[in-house]
Structures are given as structure tokens and as C-alpha cells.
Write a protein that holds these residues in place. Sequence first.
Motif: not given
Length: 188
Positions: A26-28, A135-137, A142-144
Motif C-alpha cells: 500500500a506504499g506505507l 494519515d498513514q495510520v 484500511d489496507a489491513l
Amino acid sequence: MHSLELLLDPTSDEAVRDEWSVLSAAGLPSQGDHAGTSNAPHVTLVARPGLDPAADPRLLPLSAALPLPAELGGLLLFGAPPRGLVLVRPVVVTGELLDLHARVHESLGGAGDVPHTTPGRWTPHVTLASRLTPDQVARAVDALADADAPSTRPVLLSQLRRWDPSTGTVVPLGPAPEGAGVSDVAGR
């Protein structure tokens, strides 16, 4: 910081690494971004400026408590902006886990522990990502969720190891693989 850590069994390790991969895809930021051979999902029992290798023989018998069943809980955050947030899965505390933690600290003696690893203040967890912005949190959660990551997960805490950042070495402290002697497990 030097540390004593509990590693997860291979199945549990793979499940956490899958979550690391979801975050990376997810680019995180993700713990999976760390390429070092010592990087593995773990639960830190002790973190302090130094750990004397002479304590290893006292720690080795404590690994007889392993493997220890545990459960990873839902997502939790540590830290505060602007330094960055740390996304973790807490370990649901059991009497057996608290007993092992206390016995490790008793065996080591001394002081200088990072506060969140001291008895009575310990927050056992497995880190998924560090240095996240708010924002990344939100994106990580969401990604998980999109990857159907379970909200809780049974795991086995299977091995004890000592991390020495001054030499870049990991010293396994047990339990010993079948057929290995104490000196084989302690890396001597």
C-alpha cells in the motif's frame, strides 16, 4: 538498545509478515522494509542500554516455558506526532506471560530498562510499522481491513533471543532444538 525478545513460531511469523507485506504494497512504512537478517516479528521482554552476555546461562533455563500460547489483539497505536506513530498488535497478557517476564527481569537484575519493558509497565506487542503520520495510520487500517487481516490472532511464542546491536548479532537462548546442547543454543 540491547534487548531480549520472544520470537513467534513459523506460522505466526508468516502471518505477521503477511501484514507487513500488505502495508508495503500500500506504499506505507512497514517493519518488512527492514532488510536486516535479524528483523523478525517479536515481542520485546527487556530493552536496555546493555545486556551482559554472562547472563545468558541464567536466561537459558527460562526458555523451558516456551512455546507459550498467546493472542495478538486488534490494532493499537503508540507515540505521538510529529515524531511518528507506531502501529502494533498488542499481546493479550496472561499469567504465564507475566510470570516469564518477571522471571527474566529477576534473572537479569540491574536497572536501566526502557520504561515500557519494566514489570508493572510492560506493554507486550508485535510492531507492524513505525514513523507513521496520522494519515498513514488511517490508510494502514484500511489496507489491513481490505486484506481481511483478522482483528485477533492466536500465536505461539516459541523462542527466546538476545539482540546485541553493538555487534549486530542475535544470540538464541532457547528452547534448544532437539539434539542441541546448551552451548549450541547460546551460540558458543
